[in-house]
Design an enzyme around this catalytic site. Sequence first.
Site, PDB file in Angstrom:
ATOM      1  N   SER A 175       0.831  -1.218   0.000  1.00 17.05           N
ATOM      2  CA  SER A 175       0.000   0.000   0.000  1.00 17.05           C
ATOM      3  C   SER A 175       0.860   1.260   0.000  1.00 17.05           C
ATOM      4  O   SER A 175       0.605   2.197  -0.773  1.00 17.05           O
ATOM      5  CB  SER A 175      -0.968   0.000   1.188  1.00 17.05           C
ATOM      6  OG  SER A 175      -0.320  -0.313   2.391  1.00 17.05           O
ATOM      7  N   HIS A 231      -2.121  -8.884   1.944  1.00 14.60           N
ATOM      8  CA  HIS A 231      -1.768  -7.641   2.657  1.00 14.60           C
ATOM      9  C   HIS A 231      -2.904  -7.351   3.641  1.00 14.60           C
ATOM     10  O   HIS A 231      -3.192  -8.181   4.499  1.00 14.60           O
ATOM     11  CB  HIS A 231      -1.534  -6.556   1.601  1.00 14.60           C
ATOM     12  CG  HIS A 231      -0.892  -5.290   2.085  1.00 14.60           C
ATOM     13  ND1 HIS A 231      -0.235  -5.180   3.273  1.00 14.60           N
ATOM     14  CD2 HIS A 231      -0.812  -4.049   1.511  1.00 14.60           C
ATOM     15  CE1 HIS A 231       0.225  -3.936   3.422  1.00 14.60           C
ATOM     16  NE2 HIS A 231      -0.129  -3.235   2.360  1.00 14.60           N
ATOM     17  N   HIS A 269       5.503 -12.941   7.550  1.00 12.97           N
ATOM     18  CA  HIS A 269       5.711 -11.548   7.125  1.00 12.97           C
ATOM     19  C   HIS A 269       6.861 -11.465   6.149  1.00 12.97           C
ATOM     20  O   HIS A 269       7.817 -12.248   6.231  1.00 12.97           O
ATOM     21  CB  HIS A 269       5.988 -10.645   8.343  1.00 12.97           C
ATOM     22  CG  HIS A 269       5.700  -9.212   8.049  1.00 12.97           C
ATOM     23  ND1 HIS A 269       6.651  -8.362   7.539  1.00 12.97           N
ATOM     24  CD2 HIS A 269       4.564  -8.487   8.156  1.00 12.97           C
ATOM     25  CE1 HIS A 269       6.109  -7.173   7.366  1.00 12.97           C
ATOM     26  NE2 HIS A 269       4.841  -7.220   7.731  1.00 12.97           N
ATOM     27  N   ARG A 294       2.914  -5.183  16.992  1.00 12.38           N
ATOM     28  CA  ARG A 294       1.514  -4.738  16.894  1.00 12.38           C
ATOM     29  C   ARG A 294       0.592  -5.851  17.403  1.00 12.38           C
ATOM     30  O   ARG A 294      -0.407  -5.591  18.061  1.00 12.38           O
ATOM     31  CB  ARG A 294       1.185  -4.354  15.442  1.00 12.38           C
ATOM     32  CG  ARG A 294       2.071  -3.212  14.933  1.00 12.38           C
ATOM     33  CD  ARG A 294       1.904  -2.970  13.439  1.00 12.38           C
ATOM     34  NE  ARG A 294       2.310  -4.115  12.641  1.00 12.38           N
ATOM     35  CZ  ARG A 294       2.193  -4.173  11.311  1.00 12.38           C
ATOM     36  NH1 ARG A 294       1.700  -3.147  10.655  1.00 12.38           N
ATOM     37  NH2 ARG A 294       2.575  -5.248  10.654  1.00 12.38           N
ATOM     38  N   ASP A 344      -2.335  -8.747  11.765  1.00 13.72           N
ATOM     39  CA  ASP A 344      -3.711  -9.158  11.511  1.00 13.72           C
ATOM     40  C   ASP A 344      -4.172 -10.341  12.365  1.00 13.72           C
ATOM     41  O   ASP A 344      -5.357 -10.676  12.372  1.00 13.72           O
ATOM     42  CB  ASP A 344      -3.869  -9.537  10.031  1.00 13.72           C
ATOM     43  CG  ASP A 344      -3.672  -8.336   9.132  1.00 13.72           C
ATOM     44  OD1 ASP A 344      -4.058  -7.230   9.555  1.00 13.72           O
ATOM     45  OD2 ASP A 344      -3.126  -8.491   8.037  1.00 13.72           O
TER      46      ASP A 344
HETATM   47  N1  CMX Z   1       0.827 -19.902   5.806  1.00 12.81           N
HETATM   48  C1  CMX Z   1       1.194 -20.742   4.810  1.00 12.81           C
HETATM   49  N2  CMX Z   1       2.226 -20.513   3.995  1.00 12.81           N
HETATM   50  C2  CMX Z   1       2.956 -19.414   4.225  1.00 12.81           C
HETATM   51  C3  CMX Z   1       2.665 -18.523   5.269  1.00 12.81           C
HETATM   52  C4  CMX Z   1       1.531 -18.784   6.074  1.00 12.81           C
HETATM   53  N3  CMX Z   1       1.111 -17.972   7.026  1.00 12.81           N
HETATM   54  N4  CMX Z   1       3.570 -17.510   5.261  1.00 12.81           N
HETATM   55  C5  CMX Z   1       4.404 -17.782   4.216  1.00 12.81           C
HETATM   56  N5  CMX Z   1       4.030 -18.912   3.595  1.00 12.81           N
HETATM   57  C6  CMX Z   1       4.602 -19.510   2.383  1.00 12.81           C
HETATM   58  C7  CMX Z   1       4.450 -18.523   1.233  1.00 12.81           C
HETATM   59  O1  CMX Z   1       3.137 -18.608   0.653  1.00 12.81           O
HETATM   60  C8  CMX Z   1       5.547 -19.000   0.304  1.00 12.81           C
HETATM   61  O2  CMX Z   1       5.086 -20.165  -0.366  1.00 12.81           O
HETATM   62  P1  CMX Z   1       5.361 -20.378  -1.941  1.00 12.81           P
HETATM   63  O3  CMX Z   1       6.849 -20.266  -2.077  1.00 12.81           O
HETATM   64  O4  CMX Z   1       4.832 -21.748  -2.190  1.00 12.81           O
HETATM   65  O5  CMX Z   1       4.631 -19.299  -2.648  1.00 12.81           O
HETATM   66  C9  CMX Z   1       6.639 -19.419   1.263  1.00 12.81           C
HETATM   67  O6  CMX Z   1       5.986 -19.670   2.524  1.00 12.81           O
HETATM   68  C10 CMX Z   1       7.718 -18.400   1.486  1.00 12.81           C
HETATM   69  O7  CMX Z   1       7.123 -17.207   1.913  1.00 12.81           O
HETATM   70  P2  CMX Z   1       7.926 -16.171   2.831  1.00 12.81           P
HETATM   71  O8  CMX Z   1       9.159 -15.782   2.115  1.00 12.81           O
HETATM   72  O9  CMX Z   1       8.045 -16.698   4.206  1.00 12.81           O
HETATM   73  O10 CMX Z   1       6.887 -14.961   2.890  1.00 12.81           O
HETATM   74  P3  CMX Z   1       6.582 -13.866   1.775  1.00 12.81           P
HETATM   75  O11 CMX Z   1       7.462 -12.700   2.034  1.00 12.81           O
HETATM   76  O12 CMX Z   1       6.572 -14.419   0.403  1.00 12.81           O
HETATM   77  O13 CMX Z   1       5.066 -13.506   2.122  1.00 12.81           O
HETATM   78  C11 CMX Z   1       3.228 -12.977   3.488  1.00 12.81           C
HETATM   79  C12 CMX Z   1       4.731 -12.779   3.265  1.00 12.81           C
HETATM   80  C13 CMX Z   1       2.750 -12.046   4.599  1.00 12.81           C
HETATM   81  C14 CMX Z   1       2.473 -12.580   2.190  1.00 12.81           C
HETATM   82  C15 CMX Z   1       2.967 -14.473   3.865  1.00 12.81           C
HETATM   83  O14 CMX Z   1       3.599 -14.768   5.069  1.00 12.81           O
HETATM   84  C16 CMX Z   1       1.489 -14.808   3.943  1.00 12.81           C
HETATM   85  O15 CMX Z   1       0.854 -15.086   2.926  1.00 12.81           O
HETATM   86  N6  CMX Z   1       0.903 -14.768   5.207  1.00 12.81           N
HETATM   87  C17 CMX Z   1      -0.506 -14.984   5.375  1.00 12.81           C
HETATM   88  C18 CMX Z   1      -1.278 -13.767   4.930  1.00 12.81           C
HETATM   89  C19 CMX Z   1      -1.099 -12.608   5.903  1.00 12.81           C
HETATM   90  O16 CMX Z   1      -1.192 -12.782   7.104  1.00 12.81           O
HETATM   91  N7  CMX Z   1      -0.872 -11.402   5.347  1.00 12.81           N
HETATM   92  C20 CMX Z   1      -0.810 -10.174   6.151  1.00 12.81           C
HETATM   93  C21 CMX Z   1       0.570  -9.564   6.234  1.00 12.81           C
HETATM   94  C22 CMX Z   1       0.533  -8.292   7.028  1.00 12.81           C
HETATM   95  C23 CMX Z   1       0.435  -7.095   6.110  1.00 12.81           C
HETATM   96  O17 CMX Z   1      -0.649  -6.738   5.713  1.00 12.81           O
HETATM   97  O18 CMX Z   1       1.496  -6.513   5.803  1.00 12.81           O
END
Ligand code: CMX
Length: 425
Positions: free
Chosen positions: A233, A263, A309, A318, A364
């Site tokens: 964002s 996000h 994250h 947070r 979240d």
């Molecule tokens: N559950 C399952 N799988 C997860 C996970 C979770 N909570 N967090 C990471 N992973 C997976 C990713 O999907 C990724 O899988 P692929 O390689 O198969 O695509 C792998 O682990 C590596 O990811 P990462 O490097 O640890 O994390 P990213 O930087 O790519 O993504 C985030 C970060 C937040 C998008 C991810 O942790 C996620 O999807 N979390 C759940 C959604 C969430 O809570 N989002 C809110 C974030 C807060 C905000 O708004 O900023």
Amino acid sequence: MSLLKEKLTQVLPGQISEISKFVKENGDKVVSQVTIAQVYGGMRGVKGLVCDTSEVPPDKGLIIRGIELKDLTDKTPEEIFWLLLTSELPNETELKDLQNELDARSEVPQYVWDVIDAMPADSHPMAMFNTAVLVMQRESVFAKRYTEGMKKPEYWEATLEDSLNIIAKLPAIGAYVYRKRYNKGPRIEPKKGVDWSENYVHMLGLGDPNGDFSKLMRLYLNLHSDHEGGNVSAYSAATINSALSDLYYSLSGGLNGLAGPLHGLANQECLGWILDVMEKFGGVPSKEDLEKFAWDTLNSGKVIPGYGHAVLRVVDPRFVAFRAFGHQYLSDDPVFQTVDLVFNVVPEVLKQVQKIKDPWPNVDAGSGALLYHYGLKEFSYYTVLFSISRALGIAAQAVIARAYGLPITRPKSLPTKEYMKLVQG
Ligand code: CMX
């Protein structure tokens, strides 16, 4: 002149000259190297942006203008906005002046209500909210003054005007989106003489007999305000704003990014996940049941919302602040108890999945349960709350960027075959 503008007029020139000297003397120094994995990995860890409002060290979490979040949780969002902009917390007079400014600018034009009313009844609340921000673009002081030939050193002042005008109206718009979208009855007029958060709670119309919901709202709107410059964002909004698209365009654009499930939308998904767990097990589950449910989610190819994250590698401070609120005000609530249990179980599960870099809760993971407790049960609405708060950071970052005179953002992309050639030397 508002005291906020007066303060910025005092502090900005020193910062601007320090930056211009720094860049002049160090312009050719290398600060980041980029690997192919980073190019194809969402530019994770690539240093190439500047954000002075806040920073997020992976091992600490959010720090606003040098102050760790844990030392800011008792502040109002208005104080946080002042801090983001000026690098200082306001004194009582300054805070009151800012609150008066917001009060004076809070009237929302009738056409905004008409546009919201004209949208399909099943529109997502984020689509309604972001449309309302965008439709007000005709009010932009920046756009008007730009066409009149405003000089570059004045850009920040016009952006500050837009910031205050927008921020003042967001609680009323957010509250109306809630009442309209979920058939809660007519719009509630704002109250005079109460702060930004309390007014929002008042206009939502859910009642707040002992004032605790307003306390939660202050905390909520404080905690989501800013998270450095590279999140979707903030980065999207800053890129749009760098084209000198005014804050109405850029905030609306940034908030469209916040509406994504990876996000901001994760907070709606998160409570949904918690309630699914509770429905399946008829209340607060056992540790074993929860562990199994977490594995089932992962094995079905879904993420566990609220965990992980892109930057953080510790429990998000947070989340810590929300959890402390929960323990203080609603420790008997089964939804909160389930959130707490998830915190004890899920990180241990995620640690076993090698690819996941951060097994800890993010912002979240807990907020939805608290809102639910106070009667805000429509969780598809939660990202609107996040947006109202995040507008503070996006607006502050835009004011600062325009004060620094940052140019239009334009990183370089290459086709895959060019990267292949580069790697082959
Ligand atoms: N559950 C399952 N799988 C997860 C996970 C979770 N909570 N967090 C990471 N992973 C997976 C990713 O999907 C990724 O899988 P692929 O390689 O198969 O695509 C792998 O682990 C590596 O990811 P990462 O490097 O640890 O994390 P990213 O930087 O790519 O993504 C985030 C970060 C937040 C998008 C991810 O942790 C996620 O999807 N979390 C759940 C959604 C969430 O809570 N989002 C809110 C974030 C807060 C905000 O708004 O900023």
